[in-house]
Enzyme design. Structure first.
Site, short mmCIF file in Angstrom:
data_model
loop_
_atom_site.label_atom_id
_atom_site.label_comp_id
_atom_site.label_asym_id
_atom_site.label_seq_id
_atom_site.Cartn_x
_atom_site.Cartn_y
_atom_site.Cartn_z
N ASP A 141 0.85 -1.29 -0.01
CA ASP A 141 -0.06 0.00 -0.01
C ASP A 141 0.82 1.08 -0.17
OD1 ASP A 141 -2.57 0.73 -0.14
OD2 ASP A 141 -3.14 0.17 2.05
N LYS A 164 -0.79 -0.43 -4.11
CA LYS A 164 -1.95 0.06 -4.37
C LYS A 164 -1.91 1.53 -3.88
CE LYS A 164 -5.11 -1.26 -0.87
NZ LYS A 164 -5.70 0.18 -0.24
N GLU A 218 -14.08 -0.02 -1.75
CA GLU A 218 -14.33 -0.26 -0.31
C GLU A 218 -15.59 0.74 0.13
OE1 GLU A 218 -10.99 0.54 2.45
OE2 GLU A 218 -12.13 0.47 4.16
O1 KIV Z 1 -5.16 -1.21 4.30
C1 KIV Z 1 -5.84 -2.01 3.94
O2 KIV Z 1 -5.78 -3.15 4.57
C2 KIV Z 1 -6.66 -1.79 2.88
C3 KIV Z 1 -7.91 -2.77 2.76
C4 KIV Z 1 -8.89 -3.00 3.68
C5 KIV Z 1 -8.39 -2.70 1.30
O3 KIV Z 1 -6.49 -0.77 2.24
#
Ligand code: KIV
Length: 264
Positions: free
Chosen positions: A86, A116, A185
């Site tokens: 992320d 992401k 989400e």
């Molecule tokens: O940070 C995270 O865990 C997320 C998921 C919930 C999609 O972005």
């Protein structure tokens, strides 16, 4: 279950074949290995590590270094799943070049296969820049937890006509920008199904109903290992929190009453 390694193009095939895509978060080697051994398709080193691992109130304080640190551990435990790192708040908003540098760090130093990032139509140019420079990107629209204070809480998006239009516009813009998958989400379930039908990329839902191409949950939530109240859409699949407490309590009592360790 030994199956072929997950790639972005395989996820498109899953969508075409109507085979549901599975995704979970992981933050360390042990969990990552267990989840991978179970055959989960995608493993996300989410910035949710801020709340579930670090105890922060939101994901906003999470740094690139923290995601890299946890990604390294996760990557070592995984042989089949596609590992996604992320991009934390402020690691991709300032400029495309900075986004590229930080995405590159997640790939080079964290070892992830893809990144992401949260963002709607305003983020599409950044996604194009990353993908045209060789980074596999997963989008994330609807409820964007990095914007929780602006949104006024963790609320389902797409319930009013305006919000519905905004989520649809964001999803279409990001789907067209080159992402290989799109997280929806906290999106109203009917809208999430409609988006899933309209975009070519696989959608992965969380709190977005059953109509998405796949589902993701935070591993600590489904195992009931979270301290804050769980979102309404979470199902507890196993009460690991209870099992851990029982084990720790048994250990404490046996040490205190002298039965552990045994004499022999
Ligand atoms: O940070 C995270 O865990 C997320 C998921 C919930 C999609 O972005």
């Amino acid at each position: 279950m030994i199956e072929q390694k997950i790639t972005p193009s395989l996820l498109y095939k899953y969508k075409a074949d109507k085979r549901k895509i599975t995704m979970l978060t992981a933050y360390d080697f042990y969990f990552a290995r267990l989840i991978d051994e179970c055959g989960c398709d995608l493993i996300l080193v989410g910035d949710s590590l801020g709340t579930v691992i670090m105890g922060y109130e939101t994901t906003v304080p999470v740094s690139v270094e923290e995601v890299i640190h946890h990604s390294r551990a996760v990557k070592k435990g995984v042989s089949r799943a596609l590992v996604v790192g992320d991009m934390p708040f402020l690691s991709y908003q300032v400029s495309k070049e900075e986004a590229m540098r930080n995405a590159g760090r997640l790939l080079k130093e964290g070892g992830v296969n893809a990144v992401k990032l949260e963002g709607g139509a305003e983020t599409a140019d950044t996604v194009k820049y990353l993908t045209s420079n060789g980074v596999a990107v997963m989008g994330h629209v609807g409820l964007m937890p990095q914007r929780v204070d602006q949104l006024g809480g963790y609320k389902t998006q797409g319930k009013t006509p305006n919000s519905r239009q905004r989520v649809m516009d964001d999803a279409l813009a990001i789907a067209e920008s080159g992402v290989f998958a799109l997280v929806l989400e906290g999106v109203e379930a009917g809208l999430a199904s409609e988006i899933t039908g309209r975009v070519k990329v696989p959608t992965i839902g969380i709190g977005a109903g059953p109509g998405c191409d796949g589902q993701v949950l935070v591993i600590y939530d489904l195992l009931n290992m979270a301290h804050s109240p769980l979102p309404k859409f979470v199902k507890i699949f196993a009460d690991a929190g209870k099992v851990i407490k029982e084990g720790v309590n048994d250990y404490l009592s046996e040490v205190r009453n002298g039965s552990f360790p045994p004499a022999k």
